[in-house]
Design a protein around this motif. Structure first.
Motif, PDB file in Angstrom:
ATOM      1  N   SER A 323       0.835  -1.201   0.000  1.00  0.00           N
ATOM      2  CA  SER A 323       0.000   0.000   0.000  1.00  0.00           C
ATOM      3  C   SER A 323       0.871   1.253   0.000  1.00  0.00           C
ATOM      4  N   ASP A 324       0.371   2.297  -0.680  1.00  0.00           N
ATOM      5  CA  ASP A 324       1.153   3.520  -0.812  1.00  0.00           C
ATOM      6  C   ASP A 324       1.253   4.301   0.484  1.00  0.00           C
ATOM      7  N   GLY A 325       0.279   4.122   1.378  1.00  0.00           N
ATOM      8  CA  GLY A 325       0.217   4.983   2.548  1.00  0.00           C
ATOM      9  C   GLY A 325       1.154   4.615   3.678  1.00  0.00           C
ATOM     10  N   SER A 326       1.990   3.614   3.512  1.00  0.00           N
ATOM     11  CA  SER A 326       2.882   3.193   4.586  1.00  0.00           C
ATOM     12  C   SER A 326       3.938   4.269   4.846  1.00  0.00           C
ATOM     13  N   VAL A 327       4.197   4.534   6.133  1.00  0.00           N
ATOM     14  CA  VAL A 327       5.140   5.570   6.541  1.00  0.00           C
ATOM     15  C   VAL A 327       6.329   4.917   7.225  1.00  0.00           C
ATOM     16  N   ASP A 328       7.537   5.294   6.800  1.00  0.00           N
ATOM     17  CA  ASP A 328       8.766   4.780   7.400  1.00  0.00           C
ATOM     18  C   ASP A 328       9.049   5.586   8.658  1.00  0.00           C
ATOM     19  N   LEU A 329       9.035   4.942   9.825  1.00  0.00           N
ATOM     20  CA  LEU A 329       9.277   5.631  11.090  1.00  0.00           C
ATOM     21  C   LEU A 329      10.761   5.813  11.376  1.00  0.00           C
ATOM     22  N   LEU A 330      11.620   5.112  10.659  1.00  0.00           N
ATOM     23  CA  LEU A 330      13.071   5.265  10.815  1.00  0.00           C
ATOM     24  C   LEU A 330      13.691   5.521   9.446  1.00  0.00           C
ATOM     25  N   PRO A 331      13.366   6.658   8.831  1.00  0.00           N
ATOM     26  CA  PRO A 331      13.919   6.917   7.496  1.00  0.00           C
ATOM     27  C   PRO A 331      15.398   7.265   7.571  1.00  0.00           C
ATOM     28  N   ALA A 332      16.093   7.055   6.472  1.00  0.00           N
ATOM     29  CA  ALA A 332      17.484   7.476   6.405  1.00  0.00           C
ATOM     30  C   ALA A 332      17.541   8.988   6.538  1.00  0.00           C
ATOM     31  N   PRO A 333      18.506   9.512   7.278  1.00  0.00           N
ATOM     32  CA  PRO A 333      18.571  10.964   7.498  1.00  0.00           C
ATOM     33  C   PRO A 333      18.684  11.728   6.187  1.00  0.00           C
ATOM     34  N   THR A 334      17.846  12.762   6.045  1.00  0.00           N
ATOM     35  CA  THR A 334      17.908  13.684   4.904  1.00  0.00           C
ATOM     36  C   THR A 334      17.786  15.095   5.436  1.00  0.00           C
ATOM     37  N   LEU A 335      17.765  16.052   4.509  1.00  0.00           N
ATOM     38  CA  LEU A 335      17.615  17.437   4.926  1.00  0.00           C
ATOM     39  C   LEU A 335      16.259  17.682   5.562  1.00  0.00           C
ATOM     40  N   THR A 336      15.241  16.906   5.151  1.00  0.00           N
ATOM     41  CA  THR A 336      13.886  17.111   5.654  1.00  0.00           C
ATOM     42  C   THR A 336      13.525  16.177   6.796  1.00  0.00           C
ATOM     43  N   SER A 337      14.217  15.074   6.959  1.00  0.00           N
ATOM     44  CA  SER A 337      13.933  14.142   8.053  1.00  0.00           C
ATOM     45  C   SER A 337      15.253  13.678   8.643  1.00  0.00           C
ATOM     46  N   ASN A 338      15.681  14.387   9.672  1.00  0.00           N
ATOM     47  CA  ASN A 338      17.003  14.105  10.238  1.00  0.00           C
ATOM     48  C   ASN A 338      16.933  13.674  11.692  1.00  0.00           C
ATOM     49  N   TRP A 339      15.737  13.243  12.154  1.00  0.00           N
ATOM     50  CA  TRP A 339      15.630  12.883  13.570  1.00  0.00           C
ATOM     51  C   TRP A 339      16.300  11.551  13.885  1.00  0.00           C
ATOM     52  N   THR A 340      16.724  10.796  12.853  1.00  0.00           N
ATOM     53  CA  THR A 340      17.417   9.527  13.108  1.00  0.00           C
ATOM     54  C   THR A 340      18.934   9.677  13.093  1.00  0.00           C
ATOM     55  N   ASN A 341      19.416  10.909  13.019  1.00  0.00           N
ATOM     56  CA  ASN A 341      20.868  11.130  12.921  1.00  0.00           C
ATOM     57  C   ASN A 341      21.626  10.567  14.107  1.00  0.00           C
ATOM     58  N   ALA A 342      21.035  10.649  15.300  1.00  0.00           N
ATOM     59  CA  ALA A 342      21.777  10.294  16.510  1.00  0.00           C
ATOM     60  C   ALA A 342      21.851   8.801  16.761  1.00  0.00           C
ATOM     61  N   ILE A 343      21.111   7.978  16.010  1.00  0.00           N
ATOM     62  CA  ILE A 343      21.105   6.538  16.263  1.00  0.00           C
ATOM     63  C   ILE A 343      22.216   5.881  15.466  1.00  0.00           C
ATOM     64  N   PRO A 344      23.082   5.106  16.115  1.00  0.00           N
ATOM     65  CA  PRO A 344      24.162   4.423  15.373  1.00  0.00           C
ATOM     66  C   PRO A 344      23.590   3.458  14.341  1.00  0.00           C
ATOM     67  N   THR A 345      24.280   3.360  13.203  1.00  0.00           N
ATOM     68  CA  THR A 345      23.872   2.436  12.149  1.00  0.00           C
ATOM     69  C   THR A 345      25.027   1.515  11.825  1.00  0.00           C
ATOM     70  N   ASP A 346      24.698   0.448  11.080  1.00  0.00           N
ATOM     71  CA  ASP A 346      25.755  -0.478  10.693  1.00  0.00           C
ATOM     72  C   ASP A 346      26.529   0.109   9.517  1.00  0.00           C
ATOM     73  N   ASP A 347      27.444  -0.653   8.974  1.00  0.00           N
ATOM     74  CA  ASP A 347      28.286  -0.192   7.868  1.00  0.00           C
ATOM     75  C   ASP A 347      27.724  -0.555   6.512  1.00  0.00           C
ATOM     76  N   GLY A 348      26.466  -0.982   6.473  1.00  0.00           N
ATOM     77  CA  GLY A 348      25.876  -1.384   5.201  1.00  0.00           C
ATOM     78  C   GLY A 348      25.452  -0.193   4.378  1.00  0.00           C
ATOM     79  N   ASN A 349      24.827  -0.481   3.249  1.00  0.00           N
ATOM     80  CA  ASN A 349      24.345   0.571   2.381  1.00  0.00           C
ATOM     81  C   ASN A 349      23.194   1.315   3.028  1.00  0.00           C
ATOM     82  N   ASP A 350      23.042   2.590   2.625  1.00  0.00           N
ATOM     83  CA  ASP A 350      21.923   3.361   3.141  1.00  0.00           C
ATOM     84  C   ASP A 350      20.594   2.752   2.736  1.00  0.00           C
ATOM     85  N   GLY A 351      20.574   1.991   1.635  1.00  0.00           N
ATOM     86  CA  GLY A 351      19.338   1.383   1.174  1.00  0.00           C
ATOM     87  C   GLY A 351      18.799   0.352   2.140  1.00  0.00           C
TER      88      GLY A 351
END
Length: 979
Positions: A323-351
């Motif tokens: 469905s199109d209406g699904s919302v990602d609650l942990l999106p990759a940090p961007t200029l418009t959604s950067n609230w996940t910046n502080a959470i450590p991530t693995d070394d994999g691809n951003d995808g």
């Protein structure tokens, strides 16, 4: 006395007269030649279960002794029975004679197997008004249902298996059995069995016992498959069943003819592991009662235990038709959604962004502007999660022992949890407190907490969880499979709804902890890894989509569950990488192992080795013998590597008016794919495959279920037509060099086109350029690129703007070339003034010079020949005058206006040691095109000014003039040191 007799006689006569003249003096009477023991009329009937009319003995009639009016007629019959569901009715044929026919009521069907006899009473009624005022005497009807042979025989099993020792003749290889669902003795018997297969040295008796007519040997036939049928005594024949006879050779324990490796070519679909492997178990020393085989495919070294995550979570959802209406609650940090910046991530691809929560401090607050926090009666929450049991070290902020993956609670004033997803004591718990607006619902107890006790929660492995709510039904899917709720693993707790309050002014949605609004603290932190946490509101995701998101593209496969022999079982883990096969004998197990296949549906799977281990054990009563480990491996060959190429025009010019409104600078861009065949030899890739097996950092890209888009890529070679082979792009970047100045210029995405075409692409614009994201077809990416517009509000100051386009597939695994496009301004506002001068070059040709004021107006080569004669006359007349004034004009113009500077502020240098033509830098690009056509694209010169040099050309010899122009171009000196 005489008078008394006379009076009585008159009274009797008067009574008789009245009785015969009354209209309804008599009741109807049912007549039958048969009577039961109580002298009640009796009718006996019989009917076949597929008929509709009962055959009655005797025939049904009724009469009425009334002689006049409706009283003498029979109007209807009534059936009365102690039991309900009498499927009969009486149809009145003749009102005068009362003839009736007993029939099956419309819509009813007789079934001998369900009821064989019926008994009921019947009554007749005359036609006097009020209706049916007189009812007849009672009659009894019995009906016998006769069976029809409507069922063919059916075998107890569709497949039988048996062993036959080679060189022997057996009178009882196996006995088969069929049954008939007809109940009557004449229809339910099995009268014989037949072998349908041709030229088989076997026969089968009427009792279903299989025998062979001559000795058979394993070297000639290792198995026979016999097709058999059963027939009943009425001649009806069953559907076929099959007997699989394994011819046993001399006993040798263990597997034989199992390949030591299997080569797998990407794009070839299912590949059986073996077609000839044989499991031999000797039974001389013991009687075998169970054989178990466990097959394990090693894939833990690739991605999340599977070659799966090629595309981003958002792209995977699109590929699966979510469905199109699904919302990602942990999106990759961007200029418009950067609230996940502080959470450590693995070394994999951003995808495939994976977030690590430490169980003590880190968490994410989802802004309400990103998604409305409220959940109602329908929604789906899904996520990837890896969690291990707590070791007691992460308890600083976990007061209750709960680990909240998701929590929506009061923001201030109170600390109520509106909904939450957390782990507690090895249980996965979801809480939903209803927020009732009706006062009548405030005291209604309804489900509010759902708890699952499942092993996956604490096993330290990646699993996908999906919660689908259709209140009050909440279903949990783990790794794409619905969790069956039982008393041991599931419980539901009821609670009151949340009461309205004025103390709470906002809510907080937190990932990785829970906000305690009353104390203004974060508690119950989560310790583990999370990826792809998404929320679909007001509707639920389909089970097909959930399964698709979990489909591992690389696994073992078994599809013949319906044809399994009796006494066998097959089980497998959620990833389909471990198979356990159990049977009563080795031949059954062997047959099932041959049906196991390897599948890798990725278009470009990670090449290398996947180890395959086969462990076999034989049980003889209480004794278990473990056979030697059989080791094999599957080698996935290199697939044809896609080469993505971006092409188009290198130079795009536009008028100032076009740049003001938006110039489609990429309208000629084309993207195509060719395939380069890689080495497929096992020997050349052994070392590489071992490295792949031990290095997980490069294994983070894997595939989603691309089969839903029908874009599987077959094995190809140099002859493959790339236009017919589809791959998906997941990113294209447009890099601006230098960076964009947003005060005067920007790139505009075609948002309306994206919406019109229902594309699920996203565009992000920064000063560095433009990024287009998410998996989609090349055609859709080209559509968006073609409609991107470059806007420059001060095009008069634009010298040359460069953009670099690059596209990639599968999260950067395959990257295209960098294609450069230069954009310049073309102006045609004034006619340039020409100052002819005499410039003695080696060629001896006369040339002209254009005032610098007009040099930006020249953007093409030769112009029109209109007015050629007049121009030549004027040129010759003023030739001497121009020679005298030429140098003075050049110096004056040079000081009056300089050539526009480049982005670094560096001025162009003018070398006046010799007289040369001053040319617009754009024109220089055009001249370079004439010498190097592969480096630039020649713009349309239909709107350029007249070529001043025509003053010195022969209008009757165009070819000669073009050659002179080319010679002149080669002598031009343009100092590009500032560029």
């Amino acid at each position: 006395m005489d008078k008394l007799l006379f009076y009585l006689s008159c009274t009797i006569l008067l009574g008789l007269s009245r009785s015969t003249s009354e209209p309804n003096a008599y009741a109807p009477e049912i007549i039958s030649t048969l009577q039961n023991s109580r002298d009640i009329p009796l009718f006996r009937g019989s009917i076949q279960e597929d008929e509709t009319t009962v055959h009655l003995e005797p025939q049904l009639f009724a009469r009425d002794n009334d002689t006049v009016g409706a009283a003498r007629l029979i109007c209807r019959y009534e059936i009365v029975a102690n039991r309900k569901n009498i499927p009969f009715e009486i149809e009145l044929k003749n009102r005068e004679t009362g003839e009736g026919v007993l029939k099956v009521r419309e819509g009813e069907h007789l079934n001998f197997e369900k009821r064989k006899h019926y008994k009921f009473n019947i009554f007749a009624y005359d036609c006097v008004d009020p209706p049916y005022s007189k009812r007849s005497n009672r009659a009894v009807v019995t009906v016998k249902v006769l069976d029809v042979d409507k069922f063919a025989p059916v075998f107890d099993k569709t497949t039988y298996s048996a062993d036959l020792l080679e060189g022997t003749v057996s009178s009882n290889i196996i006995q088969v059995h069929a049954h008939d669902d007809d109940r009557s003795p004449e229809n339910s018997g099995i009268c014989g069995y037949d072998i349908v297969s041709d030229d088989a040295p076997f026969l089968i008796t009427n009792d279903g016992i299989l025998q062979n007519t001559k000795s058979v040997y394993h070297t000639d036939h290792y198995s026979f498959i016999l097709k058999i049928r059963a027939r009943d005594c009425r001649g009806m024949v069953s559907e076929p069943a099959y007997i699989n006879i394994m011819v046993k050779e001399k006993c040798r324990n263990g597997w034989t003819d199992f390949p030591d490796h299997i080569e797998y070519t990407p794009g070839t679909g299912r590949h059986t592991l073996t077609d000839s492997a044989h499991l031999q178990v000797c039974e001389e020393s013991c009687t075998v009662d169970r054989v178990t085989v466990k097959m394990t495919l090693q894939t833990k070294h690739i991605g999340k235990g599977c070659d799966r995550d090629t595309y981003s979570i958002i792209s995977q959802r699109k590929l699966c038709g979510a469905s199109d209406g699904s919302v990602d609650l942990l999106p990759a940090p961007t200029l418009t959604s950067n609230w996940t910046n502080a959470i450590p991530t693995d070394d994999g691809n951003d995808g495939d962004k994976i977030y690590a929560f430490d169980g003590e401090t880190n968490h994410v607050v989802v802004p309400e502007g990103h998604v409305d926090h409220t959940l109602r009666e329908h929604f789906t929450i899904s996520t990837w999660m890896k969690h291990s049991p707590s070791d007691g070290t992460h308890t600083k902020h976990t007061h209750s022992g709960k680990e909240h993956l998701l929590c929506m609670s009061d923001g201030d004033g109170m600390s109520r949890h509106h909904y939450a997803l957390f782990i507690h004591n090895g249980k996965l718990v979801f809480v939903l407190r209803r927020e009732s607006a009706k006062e009548s619902d405030l005291e209604v107890f309804k489900p509010a907490e759902w708890r699952w006790k499942i092993s996956e929660v604490d096993d330290g492995q990646w699993h996908h969880y999906a919660f689908t709510m259709n209140f009050p039904e909440l279903h949990l899917y783990v790794d794409g499979k619905l969790v069956e709720a039982t008393q041991d693993n599931f419980e539901i707790l009821d609670d009151w709804p949340l009461h309205p309050t004025d103390r709470v002014h906002f809510t907080k949605l937190v990932v990785g902890a829970c906000w305690k609004g009353l104390d203004e603290t974060y508690v119950d932190h989560f310790h583990g890894f999370v990826a792809g946490l998404s929320l679909l509101k007001d509707r639920t995701e389909s089970e097909r989509v959930i399964q698709c998101l979990n489909n591992c593209q690389e696994n073992l496969d078994f599809t013949d569950l319906e044809d399994m022999p009796s006494g066998t079982s097959v089980s497998f883990n959620s990833d389909m990488t471990e198979f356990s096969i159990t049977g009563r004998n080795a031949s059954d197990v062997e047959m099932l192992v041959r049906k196991v296949a390897y599948v890798n549906n990725r278009n470009f799977p990670t090449p290398g080795r996947r180890n395959l281990n086969i462990r076999t054990s034989v049980h003889c009563g209480q004794i278990e013998e473990i056979l030697p480990l059989k080791e094999s491996y599957i080698f996935v060959e290199h697939s044809s590597k896609p080469v993505i190429t971006v092409t188009g025009k290198n130079l795009v010019l536009g008028h100032q008016s076009e740049l003001d409104t938006g110039l489609p600078v990429f309208k000629d861009v084309s993207i195509h794919v060719d395939f380069m065949l890689a080495s497929n030899s096992v020997e050349d890739s052994e070392d590489e495959s071992e490295e792949i097996g031990n290095d997980t950092s490069d294994m983070h890209d894997a595939d989603a279920n691309t089969s839903l888009l029908d874009n599987k890529i077959p094995a190809v070679d140099d002859s493959v037509d790339s236009s017919s082979t589809k791959i998906l792009l997941d990113m294209c970047t447009v890099r601006a060099e230098p960076v964009l100045d947003f005060y005067v210029e920007h790139l505009e995405l075609p948002k309306d086109d994206i919406k019109t075409f229902n594309m699920k692409l996203e565009g992000i614009e920064t000063a560095a350029g433009l990024v287009i994201l998410n998996a989609d077809t090349i055609e859709n990416y080209m559509t968006v690129l073609h409609d991107i517009r470059y806007i420059h509000t001060q095009a008069g100051d634009l010298y040359m703007r460069k953009f670099v386009i690059s596209c990639s597939s599968q999260s950067g695994r395959f990257v295209s070339n960098e294609f450069e496009i230069n954009v310049g301004a073309r102006q045609v506002e004034e006619e340039p003034r020409v100052v002819p001068v005499a410039n003695i070059q080696n060629s001896g040709a006369q040339q002209s010079i254009v005032e610098p004021k007009f040099q930006n107006h020249l953007a093409g080569a030769a112009g029109t020949n209109f007015g050629m004669v007049a121009i030549i006359v004027v040129c010759v007349g003023f030739l001497l005058f121009m020679i005298v004034l030429g140098v003075l004009r050049i110096r004056a113009a040079h000081h009056h206006r300089r050539v526009p500077t480049n982005d670094n502020g560096q001025e162009m240098e003018w070398d006046n040691s010799e007289l040369n033509i001053i040319v617009n830098p754009i024109d220089q690009e055009l001249f370079e095109y004439e010498e190097h056509p592969h480096k630039a694209t020649l713009p349309d010169d239909s709107d350029t000014d007249d070529d001043i040099s025509e003053c010195f050309q022969d209008d009757e010899d165009n070819d000669s003039s073009e050659e002179e122009m080319e010679t002149a171009v080669k002598t031009l000196e343009w100092d590009d040191s500032a560029y």
